[in-house]
Design an enzyme around this catalytic site. Structure first.
Site, PDB file in Angstrom:
ATOM      1  N   GLY A 351       6.365 -13.211  14.296  1.00  0.00           N
ATOM      2  CA  GLY A 351       7.168 -12.019  14.789  1.00  0.00           C
ATOM      3  C   GLY A 351       6.359 -11.081  15.673  1.00  0.00           C
ATOM      4  N   GLY A 375       4.460 -17.412   9.085  1.00  0.00           N
ATOM      5  CA  GLY A 375       3.749 -18.066   7.881  1.00  0.00           C
ATOM      6  C   GLY A 375       4.169 -19.760   8.150  1.00  0.00           C
TER       7      GLY A 375
END
Ligand code: AMP
Length: 396
Positions: A351, A375
């Site tokens: 992000g 992740g």
């Protein structure tokens, strides 16, 4: 890894069928409005594909971390309105997931539904079989198009597959897996990895997997100070992850010739806007923190980005949210665009990294592949198996 995908299905598999689609609509909201709709737009090709084939589409997603309770500010209702505007057709919002059955049963081909935030229900994160069964009852087949949550074994990303078959990858997941598999298994050489951000512990696994494959790994951001500390350098009050020091020492011993660390730093007494900034080489004095890579390091990193077959970047080079502490990150973003134009395969994810790209004026189309995962992307590249993808695998 070979996945079953939407494209493997034929028209009869979809026409008039109810398709439960896990999407990633974990988008920022502000005053009840969608602030950044990148993730909603990213789902449109799959939705359009299904609607064109006459399917009934039931969308499920999480938003934020409501911890199993109803948090009105994290309702997906504004997302339903925004999606309706983007796709140019009505989107029926189901505010209470358990009572959606009747409306969905009565649906007609090309009707589109969005369920409320799956994380309003404790059974989502605990992968409760009853909640998974409830979600499964809303579809005749399951499409996973949420790459960003593929590393979670939740009811809507994983558990649902026990009660609903077939399960196939959506177009977005298919594209992610195609690009990321290529750089995981056959990166075009030379291969340079750039890692930054705050948490070394999150990146140990990916470093472990990428260092043997990469020709160079440029490390900036908060995580660089743990490496510098391990080399015996003074880092003042900069971020330090004591628990990762032993891993970092091992990386430096085995792959020291591939790891490139900052040689100068932008430092400040406090991490806050308008704080006076200084530049130092090598050692950081007590009372100061490193907040960005310095100009010499920027020049070095940028020149090492040239002439590569592949560059992968994850994590900002400094506290890029604060003006003046963002130069390293912005320069890397701009250079990434430039090397893409010269034919290097460039991949980014996370992000913050994507926000930094946009802040530097670089659009997703100017990079080879901008991953929607953070992740999940790192775990995939580290070679871990992701539960949300395992359920989509073709039988060997
Ligand atoms: P991560 O989630 O580990 O990728 O970390 C992203 C965060 O790292 C961003 O919010 C940055 O502000 C922060 N960050 C990057 N460099 C530094 C630094 N030198 N000191 C403190 N935080 C940093």
């Amino acid at each position: 890894m070979r996945l079953r995908t939407l494209r493997n299905l034929n028209a009869a598999d979809l026409e008039g069928k109810r398709v439960l689609v896990r999407v990633d609509y974990n988008v920022p909201l502000e005053d009840g409005q969608v602030k950044d709709d990148t993730r909603i737009r990213a789902s449109l090709p799959t939705l359009q594909f299904l609607l064109d084939k006459g399917a009934i589409v039931v969308l499920a997603s999480h938003l934020g971390r409501p911890k199993g309770k109803v948090v009105p500010e994290l309702s997906l209702k504004p997302v339903a309105d925004h999606l309706s505007m983007l796709i140019g057709r009505p989107v029926t919002f189901i505010p209470d997931i358990p009572s959606g059955a009747e409306q969905i049963q009565q649906a007609k081909p090309r009707d589109l539904f969005l369920l409320e935030n799956t994380r309003f229900y404790p059974g989502e994160r605990s992968n409760d079989p009853e909640f998974a069964k409830l979600l499964a009852s809303y579809g005749d087949l399951f499409v996973n198009d949420a790459f960003g949550t593929a590393h979670r074994a939740h009811a809507s990303t994983y558990g649902v597959a026990s009660y609903l078959q077939p399960c196939v990858a959506g177009l977005l997941v298919e594209r992610e897996v195609r690009y990321l598999t290529e750089i995981r298994d056959h990166p075009k050489k030379p291969y340079t990895v750039i890692l930054g951000g705050a948490k070394v512990s999150d990146k140990i696994g990916v470093l472990e997997a990428l260092l043997p494959k990469a020709d160079r790994c440029l490390i900036g951001g908060g995580m660089a100070y743990t490496f510098l500390k391990a080399q015996g350098k003074a880092i003042g009050d900069s971020l330090l992850d004591e628990e990762s020091i032993s891993h970092v020492e091992r990386f430096l011993q085995t792959f020291g010739d591939r790891i490139v660390l900052p040689e100068d730093h932008v430092i400040a007494k406090e991490v806050r806007p308008q704080e006076p900034l200084e530049i130092v080489e090598e050692e950081i004095p007590e009372g100061y923190r490193g907040v960005d890579i310095g100009p010499k390091t920027i020049a070095k990193f940028v020149s090492l980005m040239e002439g590569n077959g592949t560059v992968f970047w994850n994590g900002p080079m400094g506290v890029f949210e604060i003006p003046g502490m963002d130069q390293g990150t912005l320069e890397i973003a701009r250079k990434l665009r430039q090397v893409t134009q010269s034919g290097t395969i460039t991949v980014t994810g996370g992000g913050d990294t994507v926000r930094a790209l946009h802040a530097a004026g670089v659009s997703d189309e100017e990079i080879t592949h901008v991953s929607t995962g953070g992740g999940a992307t790192l775990e995939f590249l580290a070679g871990k198996s992701l539960p949300g993808l395992e359920i989509l695998k073709e039988e060997e």
